[in-house]
Design a protein around this motif. Structure first.
Motif, PDB file in Angstrom:
ATOM      1  N   TRP A   1       0.715  -1.054   0.040  1.00 23.90           N
ATOM      2  CA  TRP A   1      -0.129  -0.004   0.074  1.00 23.90           C
ATOM      3  C   TRP A   1       1.018   1.369   0.052  1.00 23.90           C
ATOM      4  O   TRP A   1       1.991   1.026   0.461  1.00 23.90           O
ATOM      5  CB  TRP A   1      -1.046   0.121   1.157  1.00 23.90           C
ATOM      6  N   GLU A   2       0.263   2.154  -0.386  1.00 25.46           N
ATOM      7  CA  GLU A   2       1.114   3.684  -0.393  1.00 25.46           C
ATOM      8  C   GLU A   2       0.112   4.887  -0.296  1.00 25.46           C
ATOM      9  O   GLU A   2      -1.115   4.838  -0.554  1.00 25.46           O
ATOM     10  CB  GLU A   2       1.890   3.778  -1.917  1.00 25.46           C
ATOM     11  N   ILE A   3       0.542   5.716   0.498  1.00 24.52           N
ATOM     12  CA  ILE A   3      -0.085   6.949   0.963  1.00 24.52           C
ATOM     13  C   ILE A   3       0.810   8.363   0.677  1.00 24.52           C
ATOM     14  O   ILE A   3       1.914   8.120   1.141  1.00 24.52           O
ATOM     15  CB  ILE A   3      -0.432   7.249   2.387  1.00 24.52           C
ATOM     16  N   VAL A   4       0.608   9.067  -0.169  1.00 17.97           N
ATOM     17  CA  VAL A   4       1.341  10.271  -0.501  1.00 17.97           C
ATOM     18  C   VAL A   4       0.584  11.566  -0.404  1.00 17.97           C
ATOM     19  O   VAL A   4      -0.457  11.482  -0.881  1.00 17.97           O
ATOM     20  CB  VAL A   4       1.496  10.044  -2.086  1.00 17.97           C
ATOM     21  N   SER A   5       1.345  12.417   0.411  1.00 16.50           N
ATOM     22  CA  SER A   5       0.621  13.633   0.319  1.00 16.50           C
ATOM     23  C   SER A   5       1.561  14.812  -0.006  1.00 16.50           C
ATOM     24  O   SER A   5       2.555  15.105   0.073  1.00 16.50           O
ATOM     25  CB  SER A   5       0.377  13.950   2.065  1.00 16.50           C
ATOM     26  N   LEU A   6       0.899  15.833  -0.876  1.00 19.59           N
ATOM     27  CA  LEU A   6       1.805  16.648  -1.665  1.00 19.59           C
ATOM     28  C   LEU A   6       1.145  17.934  -1.622  1.00 19.59           C
ATOM     29  O   LEU A   6      -0.067  17.938  -1.332  1.00 19.59           O
ATOM     30  CB  LEU A   6       1.972  16.267  -3.037  1.00 19.59           C
ATOM     31  N   SER A   7       1.872  18.814  -1.651  1.00 17.73           N
ATOM     32  CA  SER A   7       1.558  20.331  -1.542  1.00 17.73           C
ATOM     33  C   SER A   7       1.658  21.029  -2.986  1.00 17.73           C
ATOM     34  O   SER A   7       0.821  21.789  -3.213  1.00 17.73           O
ATOM     35  CB  SER A   7       2.009  21.232  -0.685  1.00 17.73           C
TER      36      SER A   7
ATOM     37  N   ILE B   1      -4.223  15.425  -7.699  1.00 10.49           N
ATOM     38  CA  ILE B   1      -4.874  15.305  -6.257  1.00 10.49           C
ATOM     39  C   ILE B   1      -3.559  15.277  -5.285  1.00 10.49           C
ATOM     40  O   ILE B   1      -2.558  14.805  -5.461  1.00 10.49           O
ATOM     41  CB  ILE B   1      -5.235  13.697  -6.269  1.00 10.49           C
ATOM     42  N   ALA B   2      -4.037  16.001  -4.106  1.00 10.33           N
ATOM     43  CA  ALA B   2      -2.835  16.312  -3.047  1.00 10.33           C
ATOM     44  C   ALA B   2      -2.698  15.051  -2.228  1.00 10.33           C
ATOM     45  O   ALA B   2      -1.628  15.007  -1.709  1.00 10.33           O
ATOM     46  CB  ALA B   2      -3.549  17.414  -2.440  1.00 10.33           C
TER      47      ALA B   2
ATOM     48  N   GLU C   1     -13.642  12.561  -0.101  1.00  7.01           N
ATOM     49  CA  GLU C   1     -12.741  11.961  -0.968  1.00  7.01           C
ATOM     50  C   GLU C   1     -11.603  12.831  -1.608  1.00  7.01           C
ATOM     51  O   GLU C   1     -10.399  12.415  -1.895  1.00  7.01           O
ATOM     52  CB  GLU C   1     -13.669  11.308  -2.239  1.00  7.01           C
ATOM     53  N   ASN C   2     -12.096  14.090  -1.937  1.00  8.62           N
ATOM     54  CA  ASN C   2     -11.170  15.006  -2.349  1.00  8.62           C
ATOM     55  C   ASN C   2     -10.546  15.895  -1.103  1.00  8.62           C
ATOM     56  O   ASN C   2     -11.311  16.842  -0.652  1.00  8.62           O
ATOM     57  CB  ASN C   2     -11.889  15.954  -3.195  1.00  8.62           C
ATOM     58  N   ILE C   3      -9.516  15.767  -0.777  1.00 10.47           N
ATOM     59  CA  ILE C   3      -8.607  16.024   0.475  1.00 10.47           C
ATOM     60  C   ILE C   3      -7.664  17.180  -0.189  1.00 10.47           C
ATOM     61  O   ILE C   3      -6.723  16.834  -1.005  1.00 10.47           O
ATOM     62  CB  ILE C   3      -7.798  15.085   1.222  1.00 10.47           C
ATOM     63  N   GLU C   4      -7.679  18.301   0.172  1.00  5.68           N
ATOM     64  CA  GLU C   4      -6.821  19.492  -0.199  1.00  5.68           C
ATOM     65  C   GLU C   4      -5.430  19.451   0.825  1.00  5.68           C
ATOM     66  O   GLU C   4      -5.600  18.673   1.947  1.00  5.68           O
ATOM     67  CB  GLU C   4      -7.397  21.022   0.022  1.00  5.68           C
ATOM     68  N   ASN C   5      -4.319  19.646   0.347  1.00  9.11           N
ATOM     69  CA  ASN C   5      -3.209  19.577   1.100  1.00  9.11           C
ATOM     70  C   ASN C   5      -3.271  20.573   2.361  1.00  9.11           C
ATOM     71  O   ASN C   5      -3.574  21.650   2.354  1.00  9.11           O
ATOM     72  CB  ASN C   5      -1.827  20.055   0.301  1.00  9.11           C
ATOM     73  N   THR C   6      -3.284  19.861   3.672  1.00  6.29           N
ATOM     74  CA  THR C   6      -3.408  20.641   5.033  1.00  6.29           C
ATOM     75  C   THR C   6      -2.454  20.007   5.645  1.00  6.29           C
ATOM     76  O   THR C   6      -1.778  18.966   5.416  1.00  6.29           O
ATOM     77  CB  THR C   6      -4.902  20.472   5.692  1.00  6.29           C
ATOM     78  N   ASP C   7      -2.345  20.485   6.921  1.00  6.12           N
ATOM     79  CA  ASP C   7      -1.347  20.023   7.958  1.00  6.12           C
ATOM     80  C   ASP C   7      -1.729  18.686   8.558  1.00  6.12           C
ATOM     81  O   ASP C   7      -0.872  17.617   8.539  1.00  6.12           O
ATOM     82  CB  ASP C   7      -1.355  21.126   9.135  1.00  6.12           C
TER      83      ASP C   7
END
Length: 245
Positions: free
Chosen positions: A97-103, A110-111, A134-140
């Motif tokens: 599995w993979e989880i990626v958070s980008l700003s 997709i962030a 489902e649509n998450i913006e980049n946040t802390d």
């Protein structure tokens, strides 16, 4: 500037992990170090390796996949400067599995990206931190999400207040100052022994050319005889005479 670095957590011992990653354990310690490469066996059974080298996990993805053949491996990559984080689980040689958070994403990108068989704890943390959208913006919170999932599974996080009591063993380690992460065998040989490598390659090329010539002659002559029939003897005779001259 913020933290920028990677760490690897594996279901194997420090000795096995160090050998698989070509890392040398240079000393046992009784404290959790800072700003140096180190490795430790957590009381929860995971071994953590902090190379203090940004991009280490991406460069060594093939080696990490190989390690995961014997047990799960989780990598976490963090860049607080641009608020980017990534956690990847490898199992049986493939990405689990993979989880990626980008700003830094474009308008149609997709962030927060999730893929694979996420564990139940990941779903619980996601709901607690980000809700069900489902649509998450980049946040802390989105930045923290991959990090907290890794922490929940393994018991380690880069920003946690770890103490020696959290480990059954701690080691300082040494990695190559010029690691050949993506270089192939020939590249590594050229770097370590350029003259010897050049000589060996030259010998191999000469031998290969000689073998190719023998094979070509053995296959070309019957082919010419088959195509040209009686004219083949004349052509081959002329070719032989020309080569002698």
């Amino acid at each position: 500037m913020g933290y920028r670095g990677d760490y690897i957590l594996a279901k194997c011992g420090p000795k096995e992990l160090a050998a698989s990653l070509d890392v040398s354990r240079i000393g046992d310690i009784d404290y959790v170090p800072d700003n140096v490469a180190w490795m430790g066996r957590l009381t929860k059974g995971w071994t953590v390796f902090v190379p203090e080298c940004e991009g280490y996990c991406d460069h060594l993805s093939n080696a990490i996949r190989a390690i995961s053949e014997d047990g799960e491996v989780i990598t976490c990559s963090i860049n607080e400067t641009v608020m980017a984080s990534k956690a990847i689980s490898y199992k049986d040689g493939i990405t689990n599995w993979e989880i990626v958070s980008l700003s830094d994403v474009g308008p149609d990108e997709i962030a927060l990206k999730e893929s694979g068989s996420l564990p139940q704890i990941a779903n619980e943390i996601r709901y607690e931190m980000l809700g069900r959208s489902e649509n998450i913006e980049n946040t802390d919170d989105a930045f923290e999400y991959p990090i907290r999932v890794t922490e929940a599974i393994t018991g380690y996080t880069y920003d946690g207040l770890c103490s020696p009591e959290d480990f059954t063993a701690l080691h300082l380690v040494q990695i190559s100052l010029e690691p050949h992460f993506q270089a192939g065998l020939i590249s590594r040989c050229f770097t370590n022994s350029p003259k010897t490598t050049l000589i060996i390659i030259s010998i191999v090329l000469i031998i290969s050319a000689a073998v190719f010539g023998v094979i070509l002659k053995a296959t070309l002559e019957p082919f010419i005889s088959f195509i040209l029939g009686d004219w083949a003897d004349v052509c081959l005779s002329n070719c032989s005479r020309s080569s002698k001259e």
